[in-house]
Design a protein around this motif. Structure first.
Motif, short mmCIF file in Angstrom:
data_model
loop_
_atom_site.label_atom_id
_atom_site.label_comp_id
_atom_site.label_asym_id
_atom_site.label_seq_id
_atom_site.Cartn_x
_atom_site.Cartn_y
_atom_site.Cartn_z
N LEU A 31 -1.93 0.74 4.68
CA LEU A 31 -0.72 1.09 3.94
C LEU A 31 -0.17 -0.07 3.09
CD1 LEU A 31 1.21 3.26 6.55
CD2 LEU A 31 -0.44 3.95 4.80
N GLN A 82 -1.38 -0.35 -1.44
CA GLN A 82 -0.87 0.37 -2.60
C GLN A 82 0.21 -0.49 -3.26
OE1 GLN A 82 -0.80 2.09 0.64
NE2 GLN A 82 -2.96 2.36 0.13
N ASN A 83 -0.14 -1.07 -4.39
CA ASN A 83 0.78 -2.00 -5.07
C ASN A 83 0.91 -1.62 -6.55
OD1 ASN A 83 1.19 -3.97 -2.81
ND2 ASN A 83 -1.04 -4.12 -3.01
N PRO A 84 1.79 -0.66 -6.86
CA PRO A 84 1.98 -0.26 -8.26
C PRO A 84 2.39 -1.44 -9.13
CG PRO A 84 3.04 1.30 -6.78
CD PRO A 84 2.63 0.13 -5.94
N GLU A 139 2.77 6.17 -10.19
CA GLU A 139 1.66 5.23 -10.12
C GLU A 139 1.17 5.08 -8.69
OE1 GLU A 139 0.31 0.67 -11.27
OE2 GLU A 139 2.43 1.24 -11.50
N HIS A 140 2.10 5.09 -7.73
CA HIS A 140 1.72 5.04 -6.32
C HIS A 140 0.84 6.24 -5.97
CE1 HIS A 140 2.23 5.44 -1.92
NE2 HIS A 140 2.41 4.13 -1.93
N ILE A 162 -2.61 5.71 -7.40
CA ILE A 162 -3.39 4.75 -6.62
C ILE A 162 -3.90 5.37 -5.32
CG2 ILE A 162 -3.24 2.60 -5.27
CD1 ILE A 162 -1.24 1.59 -7.40
N VAL A 163 -3.01 6.07 -4.60
CA VAL A 163 -3.40 6.71 -3.34
C VAL A 163 -4.55 7.69 -3.57
CG1 VAL A 163 -2.66 8.34 -1.56
CG2 VAL A 163 -1.20 6.41 -2.16
N HIS A 193 -6.85 7.73 -5.92
CA HIS A 193 -8.11 7.06 -6.24
C HIS A 193 -8.65 6.25 -5.06
CE1 HIS A 193 -6.99 8.24 -10.30
NE2 HIS A 193 -8.26 8.03 -10.63
N GLN A 194 -7.76 5.63 -4.28
CA GLN A 194 -8.23 4.95 -3.08
C GLN A 194 -8.83 5.93 -2.09
OE1 GLN A 194 -4.78 2.72 -1.75
NE2 GLN A 194 -5.40 0.90 -2.89
N SER A 195 -8.21 7.10 -1.97
CA SER A 195 -8.74 8.14 -1.08
C SER A 195 -10.13 8.57 -1.54
CB SER A 195 -7.80 9.35 -1.05
OG SER A 195 -6.54 8.99 -0.52
#
Length: 238
Positions: free
Chosen positions: A16, A19-21, A35-36, A39-40, A42-44
């Motif tokens: 957790l 995630q650094n917008p 943006e968060h 990111i989530v 694409h990381q997923s």
């Protein structure tokens, strides 16, 4: 047995913290949240790609070396799971349609040259599955497995269910190929909706670049299967 918590096992705190917008501190809250979300998502995708690649590499290794129905059977489960993972990835593209365009426009410049086209894991997946012009490692390994059983892919398709595990593998391969195709189509639709004809962030031509990459994998298998279908149809009407 040592005491182990859910958070420790999954390293939730570390997960957790990733995630650094880039818009934090400079943009409205809605932009930062968008943006968060970006990111989530694409990381997923990268996490699911890690599992997908690992499963398909295991399939290649088994098909390339194992003989006998019992030893080949686990590849069917892995391929079916891979098809399921591609459905998950497809759904993640669809949920990205909930990214407000006004917010995406705000933070997109902060992406710089970062692009999904740079995903190393997606490149590995592409080499495993192949496209309509070249065989991937999966199909090459399947051809080898069929040959060790004394069959060609054409014969596997003609025999259908009588080919046993090889038939189930062929059907599962097509499901994987279709899943990849649907994922790419969904991504094309998303990008067309979000950026129109603009250039991609990684310097690609954008929509045109994506469109050229949308092909149905396992072309030879599809051809052989289609020929078998035509033969069956001719036999039933003859």
């Amino acid at each position: 047995m040592t005491d182990l918590t859910y958070s420790e096992y999954l390293q939730v705190d570390t997960l957790l913290s990733l995630q650094n917008p880039r818009s934090s501190g400079t943009a409205d809250r809605s932009v930062v949240l968008a943006e968060h979300f970006f990111i989530v998502a694409h990381q997923s995708c990268e996490l699911w790609l890690k599992q997908l690649v690992a499963d398909l590499e295991a399939v290649v290794d088994t098909l390339a070396s194992a003989s006998g129905a019992e030893r080949l059977e686990p590849t069917v489960e892995l391929l079916q799971r891979s098809g399921g993972l591609l459905r998950v990835l497809h759904e993640q593209v669809l949920v990205l349609e909930r990214l407000p365009l006004r917010d995406f426009v705000e933070f997109r410049p902060l992406l710089g040259t970062a692009s999904g086209a740079q995903s190393g894991q997606f490149a590995v997946l592409a080499r495993l599955i192949g496209d309509d012009r070249r065989r991937g490692a999966l199909y090459e390994a399947f051809v080898a497995a069929a040959a060790r059983s004394g069959l060609s892919v054409t014969q596997v398709c003609r025999q259908g269910a009588e080919a046993g595990v090889l038939h189930r593998i062929a059907e599962a391969l097509l499901d994987v190929g279709d899943g990849l195709w649907r994922w790419k189509v969904a991504h094309l639709g998303l990008m067309s909706r979000m950026v129109g004809g603009e250039q991609g962030t990684g310097g690609t031509s954008g929509i045109d670049h994506l469109l050229r990459r949308i092909t149905l994998p396992f072309r030879e298998l599809r051809v052989h299967r289609g020929e078998s279908h035509a033969s069956e149809l001719a036999g039933s009407t003859g």
